[in-house]
Design an enzyme around this catalytic site. Structure first.
Site, PDB file in Angstrom:
ATOM      1  N   TYR A  54       0.847  -1.172   0.087  1.00  0.00           N
ATOM      2  CA  TYR A  54      -0.074   0.029  -0.110  1.00  0.00           C
ATOM      3  C   TYR A  54       0.839   1.213  -0.167  1.00  0.00           C
ATOM      4  CZ  TYR A  54      -3.634  -3.431   1.323  1.00  0.00           C
ATOM      5  OH  TYR A  54      -4.479  -4.492   1.469  1.00  0.00           O
ATOM      6  N   ARG A 204     -15.769  -1.824  -1.591  1.00  0.00           N
ATOM      7  CA  ARG A 204     -14.815  -0.783  -1.893  1.00  0.00           C
ATOM      8  C   ARG A 204     -15.649   0.530  -1.801  1.00  0.00           C
ATOM      9  NH1 ARG A 204      -9.863  -3.114  -3.954  1.00  0.00           N
ATOM     10  NH2 ARG A 204     -10.454  -5.465  -4.208  1.00  0.00           N
TER      11      ARG A 204
END
Ligand SMILES: NC(=O)c1ccc[n+]([C@@H]2O[C@H](COP(=O)([O-])OP(=O)(O)OC[C@H]3O[C@@H](n4cnc5c(N)ncnc54)[C@H](OP(=O)(O)O)[C@@H]3O)[C@@H](O)[C@H]2O)c1
Length: 325
Positions: A54, A204
């Protein structure tokens, strides 16, 4: 907060996904992201999920900053092996030497002595899983890692991994609109006593009812590359969200809370890790753990979102080959 078990590791029934605290979807605010992690730790949500992938490690550095002075309260889950080639393509590495190096780098960025749960972010098809998990088990022996996990592993891979060293948790997408795991992976986890970390439990962000239009997403928002958010699919998927909205109203909660309550209701070994970089969403999501939703409402929701009904693949085509390996 109710507790659930990942093997021998006790965790809260809802964790905190930290991926969106560094740029990937909307532009996050660093101060608010750190305050969100700290609010989570102060309210029993100690399970923090990050990865060295990430923001190329910046996400782990941010989590390290946020847990300073609170390390003993946090259960830090991080991952290795999900790489990008210089051309920007996804690549996977489960090579034992690489596992050792990646762990050292994560420990440094996090600023901790030990990682609570270390997961292979994707399974390397070119390295026997026994070798990858063997290297991870050595890290447990060395006191650098406490528990092991895998992401997006096929059932047979999970069995072989678990026979090499106990696997505490499998992390794989699971939500109303991503229900593939129900056929075999979820029951296998229950059989083996492996916890199931349900990632992207809010689709999401789509299953919160706050995304109605692809054009409303920033140009750099990763979801634009996801088929379910392509305009032609999104407009079809919105019909599902309308049903979610209506059932949430009936249940007296928000669509996000109903989506999480549904995931929590699918098995006592499942722990959703909704992602957020904002305290207001965190508070809303935590409250989902207390909800008592009528079985009839959950049943109608399950039926409305029956497996396979969402329009579009759950990842861009090129990334699908790295799932269920
Ligand atoms: N192993 C893997 O391959 C993998 C893949 C993807 C994700 N993950 C992990 O799973 C975690 C969760 O997945 P995810 O973040 O992709 O998706 P998600 O949890 O389904 O949704 C996150 C999105 O929803 C928004 N949101 C959260 N709560 C909300 C609420 N109550 N109302 C309205 N919007 C809300 C967030 O906004 P803000 O961010 O703006 O707050 C964010 O854009 C990640 O953080 C990551 O740790 C793992």
């Amino acid at each position: 907060m109710e507790r659930r078990m990942f093997g021998q590791l006790s965790v809260p029934a809802i964790g905190l996904g930290c991926m969106s605290m560094t740029p990937i979807y909307a532009q996050p605010d660093e101060g608010e992201a750190i305050a969100t992690v700290q609010h989570a730790l102060d309210h029993g949500v100690e399970l923090l999920d990050t990865s060295d992938a990430y923001a190329a490690g910046a996400n782990e550095s941010l989590i390290g900053k946020a847990v300073q002075g609170r390390r003993d309260k946090a259960i830090i889950a991080t991952k290795f092996g999900n790489l990008r080639t210089p051309e920007g393509k996804q690549a996977v590495c489960g090579d034992p030497d690489y596992v050792r190096q990646a762990c050292e780098a994560s420990l440094k960025r996090l600023g901790v002595e030990e990682i609570d749960l270390y997961l292979a972010h994707r399974i390397d098809p070119d390295v026997p899983i026994e070798d990858t998990v063997g290297a991870m088990a050595d890290l447990v022996q060395a006191g650098k890692v406490r528990h092991l996990g895998l992401c997006e592993a096929a059932p047979e891979t999970l069995r072989r991994a678990h026979a090499t060293h106990p696997i505490a948790a499998l992390q794989t997408e699971y939500s109303l609109w991503s229900r593939d795991a129900e056929a075999d992976v979820l029951p296998l986890c229950a059989e083996l006593g492996v916890g199931y970390m349900a990632y992207a439990p809010l689709g999401r962000g789509f299953l919160t009812g706050t995304i109605r239009d692809t054009d409303a997403l920033a140009e750099s928002d990763r979801r634009r590359a996801h088929p379910r958010f392509h305009p032609e699919n999104l407009s079809r998927n919105l019909a599902l969200v309308e049903q979610l909205d209506a059932l949430a109203q009936e249940a007296g909660c928000t669509p996000a809370q109903l989506s999480l309550a549904w995931v929590l209701g699918q098995g006592g070994h499942i722990v959703p890790i909704p992602g957020t970089s904002r305290r207001k969403w965190l508070r809303e999501n935590i409250a989902a753990a207390q909800l008592q939703v009528a079985p009839d409402i959950l049943g109608r929701l399950s039926e409305a979102f029956r497996p396979g009904i969402a329009a579009g693949l759950r990842y861009p085509e090129g990334q699908m080959k790295h799932l269920r390996v």
